[in-house]
Design a protein around this motif. Structure first.
Motif, PDB file in Angstrom:
ATOM      1  N   GLY A  47       0.890  -1.061   0.144  1.00 53.31           N
ATOM      2  CA  GLY A  47      -0.165  -0.093  -0.214  1.00 53.31           C
ATOM      3  C   GLY A  47       0.622   1.287  -0.083  1.00 53.31           C
ATOM      4  N   ASP A  48       1.967   1.625   0.742  1.00 51.12           N
ATOM      5  CA  ASP A  48       2.852   2.131   0.456  1.00 51.12           C
ATOM      6  C   ASP A  48       3.164   2.378  -0.555  1.00 51.12           C
ATOM      7  OD1 ASP A  48       2.285   2.997   2.952  1.00 51.12           O
ATOM      8  OD2 ASP A  48       3.369   2.192   3.929  1.00 51.12           O
ATOM      9  N   CYS A  49       4.338   1.340  -0.713  1.00 52.05           N
ATOM     10  CA  CYS A  49       4.966   1.954  -2.206  1.00 52.05           C
ATOM     11  C   CYS A  49       3.721   2.292  -3.230  1.00 52.05           C
ATOM     12  CB  CYS A  49       5.103   0.011  -2.258  1.00 52.05           C
ATOM     13  SG  CYS A  49       6.596   0.070  -2.197  1.00 52.05           S
ATOM     14  N   VAL A  50       2.434   1.642  -3.002  1.00 56.66           N
ATOM     15  CA  VAL A  50       1.466   2.064  -4.284  1.00 56.66           C
ATOM     16  C   VAL A  50       1.517   3.747  -3.743  1.00 56.66           C
ATOM     17  CG1 VAL A  50      -0.690   2.230  -4.710  1.00 56.66           C
ATOM     18  CG2 VAL A  50       0.701   0.120  -4.768  1.00 56.66           C
ATOM     19  N   ASP A  51       1.367   4.150  -2.617  1.00 52.63           N
ATOM     20  CA  ASP A  51       0.835   5.435  -2.740  1.00 52.63           C
ATOM     21  C   ASP A  51       1.673   6.181  -2.666  1.00 52.63           C
ATOM     22  OD1 ASP A  51      -0.437   7.580  -1.650  1.00 52.63           O
ATOM     23  OD2 ASP A  51       0.490   7.442   0.527  1.00 52.63           O
ATOM     24  N   GLN A  52       3.022   6.051  -2.938  1.00 52.48           N
ATOM     25  CA  GLN A  52       4.936   6.495  -2.347  1.00 52.48           C
ATOM     26  C   GLN A  52       5.224   6.219  -4.536  1.00 52.48           C
ATOM     27  OE1 GLN A  52       5.689   8.869  -0.235  1.00 52.48           O
ATOM     28  NE2 GLN A  52       3.980   7.422   1.204  1.00 52.48           N
ATOM     29  N   PHE A  53       4.870   4.934  -5.237  1.00 51.99           N
ATOM     30  CA  PHE A  53       5.722   5.336  -5.844  1.00 51.99           C
ATOM     31  C   PHE A  53       4.613   5.107  -6.992  1.00 51.99           C
ATOM     32  CE2 PHE A  53       9.360   2.640  -3.569  1.00 51.99           C
ATOM     33  CZ  PHE A  53       9.103   3.738  -2.483  1.00 51.99           C
ATOM     34  N   GLY A  54       3.718   4.693  -7.498  1.00 52.74           N
ATOM     35  CA  GLY A  54       2.477   4.189  -8.153  1.00 52.74           C
ATOM     36  C   GLY A  54       2.080   5.025  -9.169  1.00 52.74           C
ATOM     37  N   PRO A  55       2.644   5.122 -10.155  1.00 51.76           N
ATOM     38  CA  PRO A  55       1.837   6.486 -10.721  1.00 51.76           C
ATOM     39  C   PRO A  55       0.301   6.405 -11.245  1.00 51.76           C
ATOM     40  CG  PRO A  55       3.881   5.421 -12.538  1.00 51.76           C
ATOM     41  CD  PRO A  55       3.340   4.558 -11.368  1.00 51.76           C
ATOM     42  N   GLY A  56       0.503   7.062 -11.236  1.00 46.23           N
ATOM     43  CA  GLY A  56      -1.665   7.122 -11.250  1.00 46.23           C
ATOM     44  C   GLY A  56      -2.154   6.869 -10.336  1.00 46.23           C
ATOM     45  N   CYS A  57      -1.794   6.316  -9.063  1.00 43.78           N
ATOM     46  CA  CYS A  57      -2.991   5.360  -8.009  1.00 43.78           C
ATOM     47  C   CYS A  57      -2.801   6.434  -7.137  1.00 43.78           C
ATOM     48  CB  CYS A  57      -2.022   4.673  -7.715  1.00 43.78           C
ATOM     49  SG  CYS A  57      -1.473   3.274  -8.605  1.00 43.78           S
ATOM     50  N   VAL A  58      -3.982   6.678  -6.916  1.00 46.78           N
ATOM     51  CA  VAL A  58      -4.256   8.076  -6.254  1.00 46.78           C
ATOM     52  C   VAL A  58      -5.367   7.541  -4.970  1.00 46.78           C
ATOM     53  CG1 VAL A  58      -3.645   9.998  -7.532  1.00 46.78           C
ATOM     54  CG2 VAL A  58      -6.285   8.785  -7.337  1.00 46.78           C
ATOM     55  N   GLY A  59      -5.357   8.621  -3.764  1.00 43.17           N
ATOM     56  CA  GLY A  59      -6.433   8.361  -2.766  1.00 43.17           C
ATOM     57  C   GLY A  59      -6.122   6.850  -1.834  1.00 43.17           C
ATOM     58  N   VAL A  60      -4.864   6.409  -1.983  1.00 43.46           N
ATOM     59  CA  VAL A  60      -4.741   5.432  -0.859  1.00 43.46           C
ATOM     60  C   VAL A  60      -5.197   5.018   0.292  1.00 43.46           C
ATOM     61  CG1 VAL A  60      -2.735   3.472  -0.647  1.00 43.46           C
ATOM     62  CG2 VAL A  60      -2.618   4.528  -2.717  1.00 43.46           C
ATOM     63  N   GLN A  61      -6.129   4.124   0.477  1.00 42.28           N
ATOM     64  CA  GLN A  61      -6.355   3.789   2.056  1.00 42.28           C
ATOM     65  C   GLN A  61      -5.813   2.714   2.124  1.00 42.28           C
ATOM     66  OE1 GLN A  61     -10.669   5.021   0.709  1.00 42.28           O
ATOM     67  NE2 GLN A  61     -10.657   4.915   2.454  1.00 42.28           N
ATOM     68  N   LYS A  62      -5.273   2.405   3.731  1.00 43.04           N
ATOM     69  CA  LYS A  62      -5.410   1.210   4.286  1.00 43.04           C
ATOM     70  C   LYS A  62      -6.403   1.123   5.077  1.00 43.04           C
ATOM     71  CE  LYS A  62      -0.609   1.810   4.976  1.00 43.04           C
ATOM     72  NZ  LYS A  62       0.930   1.718   5.578  1.00 43.04           N
ATOM     73  N   ILE A  63      -6.866  -0.763   5.001  1.00 43.33           N
ATOM     74  CA  ILE A  63      -8.333  -1.263   5.807  1.00 43.33           C
ATOM     75  C   ILE A  63      -7.078  -2.583   6.110  1.00 43.33           C
ATOM     76  CG2 ILE A  63     -10.686  -1.125   5.164  1.00 43.33           C
ATOM     77  CD1 ILE A  63     -10.620   0.317   2.708  1.00 43.33           C
ATOM     78  N   LEU A  64      -7.056  -1.780   7.101  1.00 46.40           N
ATOM     79  CA  LEU A  64      -5.765  -2.917   7.757  1.00 46.40           C
ATOM     80  C   LEU A  64      -6.845  -4.018   8.601  1.00 46.40           C
ATOM     81  CD1 LEU A  64      -2.192  -2.405   7.045  1.00 46.40           C
ATOM     82  CD2 LEU A  64      -3.753  -3.437   5.203  1.00 46.40           C
ATOM     83  N   ASN A  65      -7.704  -3.599   9.144  1.00 48.63           N
ATOM     84  CA  ASN A  65      -8.165  -4.747  10.559  1.00 48.63           C
ATOM     85  C   ASN A  65      -9.593  -4.789  10.086  1.00 48.63           C
ATOM     86  OD1 ASN A  65      -6.398  -4.027  11.967  1.00 48.63           O
ATOM     87  ND2 ASN A  65      -6.535  -1.848  12.574  1.00 48.63           N
ATOM     88  N   ALA A  66     -10.152  -4.528   8.890  1.00 49.75           N
ATOM     89  CA  ALA A  66     -11.393  -5.544   8.527  1.00 49.75           C
ATOM     90  C   ALA A  66     -11.338  -6.786   8.639  1.00 49.75           C
ATOM     91  CB  ALA A  66     -11.270  -4.993   6.330  1.00 49.75           C
TER      92      ALA A  66
END
Ligand SMILES: Nc1nc2c(ncn2[C@@H]2O[C@H](COP(=O)(O)OP(=O)(O)OP(=O)(O)O)[C@@H](O)[C@H]2O)c(=O)[nH]1
Ligand SMILES: Nc1nc2c(ncn2[C@@H]2O[C@H](COP(=O)(O)OP(=O)(O)OP(=O)(O)O)[C@@H](O)[C@H]2O)c(=O)[nH]1
Ligand SMILES: [Mg+2]
Ligand SMILES: [Mg+2]
Lengths: 501, 501
Positions: free
Chosen positions: A242-261
């Motif tokens: 999730g962090d990689c997608v958020d910080q590096f992933g071009p075109g990937c926006v609005g990253v939310q980590k919902i890890l306690n679901a």
């Protein structure tokens, strides 16, 4: 017989997935100017090798998906791709298969037709759909037309696998043997253009069973970080990815980590494709439900038509929603349609227990203690000859759930028969594989009541002759909605309700 | 002449780094049982190819560093390595070059000598050092002996490069062209066994200047995430890599992300090596200071001996500390020693301005507007013939700073002369490359006063005949500390202070 042959021609979902995945690995996603000259574009790319397939689409700008015949072409193209030159901007130097086409100098002659033919990646608005259905001549045609308009296109499906493949590149940096597969409506046959992209990351190949362990003597083992549970591992993987997608992933926006679901996930929007993405991990039961839904959809064309129609009808009346809440989900609704089709006589589709009984030894699948076994060879499945029309089935669906004993009974596609409710919940739909769970335990009484009331009204409407016969059949002027079109108009159905009271 | 030849035989730091890095890439780190039979161990590993070098050491258990002659051997070994079989534990399936040797069955005959000869990776305690120095016959010998005991060993240096290389594998997952280099005392020649491991991640090769940009026509560019500044990019890279290290990195514990520091960093402990690690990014000025310190250390052996002695002395008296605070850092202290050596007559080492003037055009280096140019070819540097002994220099060092006009003057190794202080700070040491900065701006008046007082006391002590002559020179019984040994005893120095008042 025709139906049987069609079934034998079917590929299993695994086969379809493997092929699409392999195509995706040979593809790139290119952002281009809307006035890009198609011929020059292809000429430019072909220097790297043969192109198998390409198409253009629009999503906050114009994009092209290009599939090369060979992976080497892709490597050659990426080798030549440039780092953006930034004079006053900084950027994260992560290289992916998402590229931008630049055109230096105005030497390029724009397309005569001013731009490419774009493949639509979203559905038409509901009002347009209603207009379109109104022009059909039978309810049967309306239903099949709705499916045609809503179902995923070949191109959209390719784009979904491509997004999975791009995301896999991010995960594979650490887990070279991992796979990222789409599941849910992107591949179960019931997806509507624009539906979300559910993906799951599978690193199981490497975490599991170890064939290499010797019987004696010395051997080497990888040192690996311990975690308190499989769930903790999943959370850890998703957190970092999730962090990689958020910080590096071009075109990937609005990253939310919902890890306690219950099922931990990373949610983000992939702008270049326009997909809302949900990434889960080691979620193999969900893959099994996807396979099962796919199988049911392939068994008889009426299954998909009915599911599409009911999903669309439910969405039009706010029975389902894109945000989570106490309402019925598309998945629950689909299971309800399947259950209804199992209850016809003769049944249109077999029970899950029957599909399990037909399974080969190699179909055996037990996931976290749940028996997820069912037949994979479609040709073994014998269908009974039910010839009911789609119109009839739609009517009967509304009728069936208008009078279903929701207060006492549970819906089970495993048994194909209503069961006594094991617990108090307004709506009880047995989870096909984790049979002690209720797929619709989120649904409250109000939402169930709304569903039942709408079934009653829709059933009543479909029996009225001013609804169920075409009106104003003049192609020139605007046609008056009728049949299925009427059922999709909230005002219409609400109006009837008012009159009934 | 001997000195000159030694200098010509010197490798530049770049050369040393490149060689060590390349060795590290062919190496693995293996945790093994302390009773592993060395012969069997080597036989087992040699199946994958020739071993260039190996050694054992202890750090919360026994480890071996093994360097293969060829990379293919490494690939073959990793190919064969097993995933740990976990019946009741979960783990993160990240594969690295940190392995565990297992021994199934008790068929293995333990070493006759019950275990391997271990290479020490930490220094002896200060009390032992004092005992050892007491047995030397001259202060000169004491000083060189201290350096011998404290300096990094060949093995420790290899281990440092190996840890960098293991970490690089994590970063290279996303930035294939990145490098991770050690800097600071791990490589500047002044490192003491057990000092922290400072590393910097360089992804500059790919973020920067683009040779591939065409003059006209179409071309493709990678789409990359934009950031508000280079600093934001650095923070972003370190943040994600920090998470990866934390979640996936075997043996990496206590990960802290310190991203808002002037120089953002990720700090963690690497258990298998015992190193405290600081990872920074794009920190190229620090690499230049490291090179400069290395160069000064190589020019004349007295430089390293004096720096080691002063560092050890300062640490023994709490002038420096392993935790950050208002005290003098090892880096500042080193610059002070260098400055002192520039102030001898004739000077033992040249000024930085002189080193810059000797530079070739290809030595030119400007980093973020700072001129970091200095000569790389050691043989161009002409030294003047100063023949002062180490004993004399140590005495003079204490004398020099006992009387230095800290209140008015700044220390500058660039000019090799005290400069007027540009700002009010108790201690002002000009940053060699970012010349407007003060390397010791953290130091408060109390700490400076303590340093000056200790210099005075140490200088006084060294002039006393009961201190500066060997005592009780019987190797059989415990010797009484004398000379440098006395200077390292806090009680001794404090005692003198009491008497003086
Ligand atoms: N067992 C179980 N599986 C579920 C449940 N909800 C969703 N799933 C699974 O997860 C998949 C994706 O969930 P959704 O995105 O909510 O549903 P979908 O089928 O993709 O339909 P859309 O609404 O078009 O996205 C479903 O197809 C199911 O396989 C549930 O409550 N129980
Ligand atoms: N310009 C500048 N560089 C510094 C400063 N502090 C540290 N550095 C650089 O960063 C490197 C590592 O810093 P430290 O780990 O604190 O010092 P060290 O030289 O490695 O010495 P140890 O105490 O043995 O770790 C130093 O060698 C310098 O190159 C400072 O205040 N200014
Ligand atoms: Mg979905
Ligand atoms: Mg250091």
């Amino acid at each position: 017989v025709a139906v049987k042959e069609e079934r034998e021609g079917c590929k299993s979902l695994y086969g379809v997935q493997a092929e699409r995945q392999e195509q995706a690995e040979r593809s790139v996603l290119i952002s281009c100017h809307s006035r890009t000259n198609e011929k020059n574009f292809l000429k430019y790319l072909s220097r790297h090798g043969d192109i198998n397939k390409y198409f253009f689409y629009e999503s906050y700008g114009m994009y092209a998906v290009v599939e090369f015949a060979n992976r080497e072409s892709l490597a050659s193209l990426l080798e030549e791709a440039a780092i953006p030159s930034t004079s006053h901007e900084s950027m994260v130097p992560f290289k992916s298969r998402l590229l931008t086409l630049r055109n230096l100098g105005s030497a390029d002659v724009p397309n005569q037709q001013s731009g490419q033919q774009c493949q639509p990646q979203t559905t038409i608005p509901i009002n347009e759909l209603i207009q379109r259905l109104a022009r059909e001549e039978t309810i049967e045609q309306q239903i099949t037309s709705l499916t045609d308009v809503y179902q995923l296109t070949e191109e959209n499906s390719r784009l979904r696998f491509l997004v999975c493949s791009l995301l896999k590149d991010i995960a594979a940096a650490y887990f070279p043997e991992c796979t990222i597969n789409p599941f849910g409506s992107s591949v179960n046959g019931f997806g509507k253009l624009g539906c979300d992209l559910d993906m799951f990351l599978d690193v199981d190949d490497i975490s599991g069973r170890n064939a290499k362990m010797p019987k004696s003597g010395l051997w080497l083992e990888y040192q690996m970080k311990r975690a308190s549970s499989e769930r903790a591992v999943t959370q850890s993987l998703l957190s970092v990815i999730g962090d990689c997608v958020d910080q590096f992933g071009p075109g990937c926006v609005g990253v939310q980590k919902i890890l306690n679901a219950r099922c931990p996930l990373v949610r983000f929007a992939h702008q270049p494709s326009g997909f809302q993405c949900d990434l889960t991990a080691n979620n193999r039961v969900a893959m099994k439900s996807t396979e099962l839904l796919y199988l049911y959809g392939e068994l008889d064309p009426r299954v998909r038509h009915l599911v599409f129609t009911v999903r669309c009808w439910a969405r039009a009346h706010g029975i389902t929603s894109s945000i989570p809440g106490a309402w019925i989900t598309n998945f629950s609704l689909t299971v309800m349609v399947l259950f209804f089709l199992q209850r016809r006589s003769p049944p249109i589709i077999p029970t899950l227990d029957h599909l399990r009984d037909l399974a080969d030894p190699r179909d055996k699948s037990v996931i976290e203690g749940n028996d997820c076994t069912f037949v994979s060879d479609f040709s073994k499945i014998q269908l009974l000859s039910n010839t009911e029309t789609l119109e009839k089935l739609l009517c009967e669906f509304f009728e069936f759930y208008s009078t279903f004993a929701f207060n006492r009974m549970s819906i089970s596609i495993r048994k194909g028969k209503e069961q006594n409710k094991p617990e108090v919940a307004p709506l009880h739909i047995q989870n096909p594989f984790e049979t002690s769970l209720n797929v619709s335990k989120n649904v409250n009484a109000t939402q169930l009541d709304r569903f039942v009331a709408l079934c009653q009204e829709s059933s009543w409407l479909l029996q009225q002759s001013d609804t169920n016969t075409p009106r104003g059949g003049n192609a020139e002027k605007a046609t008056t909605p009728w049949g299925l079109a009427t059922l999709l108009m909230p005002s219409q159905v609400a109006g009837i309700k008012g009159r009934k009271k």
